[in-house]
Design a protein around this motif. Structure first.
Motif, mmCIF file in Angstrom:
data_model
loop_
_atom_site.group_PDB
_atom_site.id
_atom_site.type_symbol
_atom_site.label_atom_id
_atom_site.label_comp_id
_atom_site.label_asym_id
_atom_site.label_seq_id
_atom_site.Cartn_x
_atom_site.Cartn_y
_atom_site.Cartn_z
ATOM 1 N N ARG A 23 0.834 -1.203 0.000
ATOM 2 C CA ARG A 23 0.000 0.000 0.000
ATOM 3 C C ARG A 23 0.869 1.254 0.000
ATOM 4 O O ARG A 23 0.543 2.254 -0.678
ATOM 5 C CB ARG A 23 -0.929 -0.009 1.209
ATOM 6 N N GLY A 24 1.981 1.226 0.731
ATOM 7 C CA GLY A 24 2.872 2.384 0.738
ATOM 8 C C GLY A 24 3.454 2.669 -0.633
ATOM 9 O O GLY A 24 3.536 3.833 -1.066
ATOM 10 N N PHE A 25 3.871 1.606 -1.348
ATOM 11 C CA PHE A 25 4.420 1.804 -2.702
ATOM 12 C C PHE A 25 3.362 2.351 -3.652
ATOM 13 O O PHE A 25 3.644 3.257 -4.462
ATOM 14 C CB PHE A 25 4.965 0.486 -3.242
ATOM 15 N N ILE A 26 2.160 1.822 -3.576
ATOM 16 C CA ILE A 26 1.100 2.267 -4.500
ATOM 17 C C ILE A 26 0.711 3.715 -4.212
ATOM 18 O O ILE A 26 0.518 4.533 -5.138
ATOM 19 C CB ILE A 26 -0.116 1.330 -4.388
ATOM 20 N N ALA A 65 5.352 -3.492 -6.060
ATOM 21 C CA ALA A 65 4.217 -3.884 -5.218
ATOM 22 C C ALA A 65 3.548 -5.150 -5.762
ATOM 23 O O ALA A 65 3.173 -6.056 -5.001
ATOM 24 C CB ALA A 65 3.211 -2.739 -5.122
ATOM 25 N N ALA A 66 3.406 -5.231 -7.092
ATOM 26 C CA ALA A 66 2.807 -6.430 -7.691
ATOM 27 C C ALA A 66 3.701 -7.652 -7.471
ATOM 28 O O ALA A 66 3.207 -8.761 -7.185
ATOM 29 C CB ALA A 66 2.568 -6.195 -9.177
ATOM 30 N N ALA A 67 5.025 -7.468 -7.596
ATOM 31 C CA ALA A 67 5.947 -8.591 -7.369
ATOM 32 C C ALA A 67 5.907 -9.062 -5.921
ATOM 33 O O ALA A 67 5.984 -10.269 -5.634
ATOM 34 C CB ALA A 67 7.371 -8.178 -7.750
ATOM 35 N N MET A 68 5.729 -8.146 -4.993
ATOM 36 C CA MET A 68 5.608 -8.540 -3.588
ATOM 37 C C MET A 68 4.317 -9.315 -3.351
ATOM 38 O O MET A 68 4.294 -10.287 -2.590
ATOM 39 C CB MET A 68 5.631 -7.300 -2.685
ATOM 40 N N GLY A 69 3.230 -8.889 -4.010
ATOM 41 C CA GLY A 69 1.971 -9.599 -3.855
ATOM 42 C C GLY A 69 2.038 -11.012 -4.389
ATOM 43 O O GLY A 69 1.359 -11.915 -3.880
ATOM 44 N N SER A 70 2.858 -11.233 -5.423
ATOM 45 C CA SER A 70 3.020 -12.574 -5.998
ATOM 46 C C SER A 70 4.139 -13.367 -5.330
ATOM 47 O O SER A 70 4.466 -14.468 -5.793
ATOM 48 C CB SER A 70 3.305 -12.453 -7.501
ATOM 49 N N ARG A 71 4.742 -12.799 -4.261
ATOM 50 C CA ARG A 71 5.841 -13.449 -3.525
ATOM 51 C C ARG A 71 7.090 -13.661 -4.391
ATOM 52 O O ARG A 71 7.879 -14.548 -4.129
ATOM 53 C CB ARG A 71 5.386 -14.795 -2.944
ATOM 54 N N TRP A 72 7.252 -12.848 -5.451
ATOM 55 C CA TRP A 72 8.457 -12.948 -6.271
ATOM 56 C C TRP A 72 9.617 -12.189 -5.629
ATOM 57 O O TRP A 72 10.777 -12.512 -5.859
ATOM 58 C CB TRP A 72 8.204 -12.367 -7.675
ATOM 59 N N VAL A 73 9.296 -11.175 -4.852
ATOM 60 C CA VAL A 73 10.301 -10.316 -4.249
ATOM 61 C C VAL A 73 10.017 -10.228 -2.755
ATOM 62 O O VAL A 73 8.859 -10.056 -2.340
ATOM 63 C CB VAL A 73 10.280 -8.900 -4.881
ATOM 64 N N THR A 74 11.072 -10.346 -1.944
ATOM 65 C CA THR A 74 10.915 -10.212 -0.495
ATOM 66 C C THR A 74 10.780 -8.745 -0.117
ATOM 67 O O THR A 74 11.064 -7.842 -0.924
ATOM 68 C CB THR A 74 12.113 -10.830 0.233
#
Length: 445
Positions: A23-26, A65-74
């Motif tokens: 949410r902070g990134f968006i 933010a999208a990559a974090m939601g998909s667990r691609w990025v910590t």
């Protein structure tokens, strides 16, 4: 470096942290896009290259933010990526809007502080922002052909701000670690307290069992005598019946009398064994109420094997007493303990005297007043303050545990009652119990 041992975050806590970062990134991306409308006020018009930089900057934030939601990025890597991208974008904005004379240039100095605020405790990210900011300043100064003196001044000022950012970040991390250590210490203390309370409760139960069995042991000699008496005339009557059975017809009334006496002896033995077995068994603590009259009956029957040879027990009990909050088994144990203590005091009285123990029970406001009074030698004044202390006893070794009166007072204290002792004016001691009544249930409407 001290590394506090903390439990790993649960999946729900980790998901909440990831959601907060996303949410902070968006929100930051939206603010960057909306800031494009302020360009005419800052720069006198729109600058296409700055617009492209802001759009790319916002795209990096949304993509992370999208990559974090998909667990691609910590979370940690996402902070590093967005920090580097923000630094590069800010340097490009300064370059395209006038270099050192740009209105955005002061933001370059404040970047480590901004990162420290948005990534508290993340020392690695803050150090990365310091290095990148320093590189950005040198690049901007090189493109703007700044004098050496001014460059040294700017770098010195930046180092001070960078030190503040790193120091505050480390301080926050130390405070967070200290708080975690304190929380862990409190949890460990609470756990230790719970274990100690559990051990204390076990010890109290063990003491109660030990004292109850000690009371049974004090009754053992009297029980043998009390059982032998009915056994003797049961045996004698059986012998008589065996003799007369071979002599033909006898007086029927005489036979009935002998059988009745035999039956009474057997019933007396049964009653003694039943009372002892019920008193000595391990019962649950589910009892919430007791009957004073029934407890006096059972305690007097149990103590009769000790008191019969000493004297008499007089009862002055009001009828229809209310039930009290002390459980039946504990109430019997309290009265029995007081009766046996009175018997021991009378047995050791010099000169010897005929024992007289009075049991009084009356209704008072809020419950029942119960008194156990004897005509013994009384309690020495020096002993009175210590009489209810655990393991304090005036008896000879092997004659008592020193727990009886302490447990009696504790039983009453748990239910809001009291136990006191005083010497009688004419000699002897009087133990007074105040037993709170069981609250009456309101009738249904």
């Amino acid at each position: 470096m001290h590394q506090p041992v903390v439990p790993s975050p649960s999946p729900s806590e980790l998901a909440a942290h990831v959601g907060l970062k996303r949410r902070g990134f968006i929100v930051s991306a939206c603010v960057l896009l909306l800031s494009l409308g302020t360009h005419p006020l800052l720069f006198g018009g729109f600058i296409p290259t700055v617009i492209v930089v802001h759009i790319a900057w916002a795209a990096v934030l949304v993509g992370t933010a999208a990559a974090m939601g998909s667990r691609w990025v910590t979370v940690h890597r996402a902070s590093v990526v967005t920090g580097v991208a923000s630094m590069v974008a800010l340097v490009l904005d300064i370059h395209f809007t006038g270099g050192l004379s740009s209105t955005l240039y002061p933001l370059l100095f404040a970047m480590p502080l901004i990162i420290a605020v948005f990534a508290p405790g993340d020392v690695v990210t803050v150090w990365a922002s310091v290095v990148l900011t320093l590189v950005g300043m040198l690049v901007a100064s090189w493109h703007s052909d700044v004098s050496e003196q001014r460059l040294v001044g700017q770098v010195t000022l930046f180092f001070f701000l960078a030190w503040v950012a790193v120091f505050s970040c480390k301080q926050f991390r130390r405070m967070r670690d200290t708080e975690r250590d304190a929380v862990n210490a409190r949890l460990a203390a609470l756990e230790q307290l719970a274990r100690s309370e559990h051990l204390r409760a076990d010890a109290v139960r063990s003491q109660a069992e030990m004292e109850r069995l000690a009371l049974v042991g004090r009754l053992a000699a009297g029980v043998a005598h009390e059982v032998n008496n009915p056994l003797a005339y049961v045996k004698s009557n059986l012998g008589y019946l065996e003799e007369v059975s071979g002599e033909g017809a006898q007086d029927l009334e005489d036979l009935r009398r002998v059988l009745w006496e035999t039956r009474q002896g057997v019933l007396r033995i049964e009653q003694i064994v039943t009372d002892l077995r019920r008193f000595s068994r391990d019962a649950s603590d589910a009892e919430e109420a007791g009957s004073v009259a029934e407890a006096l009956d059972e305690a007097e029957r149990l103590a009769s094997v000790r008191l019969r040879s000493l004297g008499q027990v007089v009862r002055e009990v009001e009828p229809h007493l209310v039930r009290v909050r002390l459980g039946q088994r504990q109430l019997v144990q309290v009265v029995l303990n007081l009766l046996l203590n009175a018997a021991d005091a009378l047995d050791g009285a010099r000169p010897s005297r005929a024992a007289r123990i009075v049991l009084r029970a009356s209704r008072v406001e809020g419950g029942v007043r119960l008194e156990v009074e004897d005509n013994g030698p009384g309690v020495p004044e020096a002993v009175l303050p210590h009489l209810f202390e655990p393991f304090f006893t005036t008896k000879a070794p092997g004659k008592g545990t020193g727990l009886g009166l302490a447990l009696c007072r504790e039983y009453l204290a748990r239910v809001g009652g009291t136990l006191t002792v005083a010497n009688c004016p004419d000699g002897g001691a009087c133990f007074t119990l105040h037993l709170p009544a069981v609250p009456e249930k309101e009738p249904p409407a």
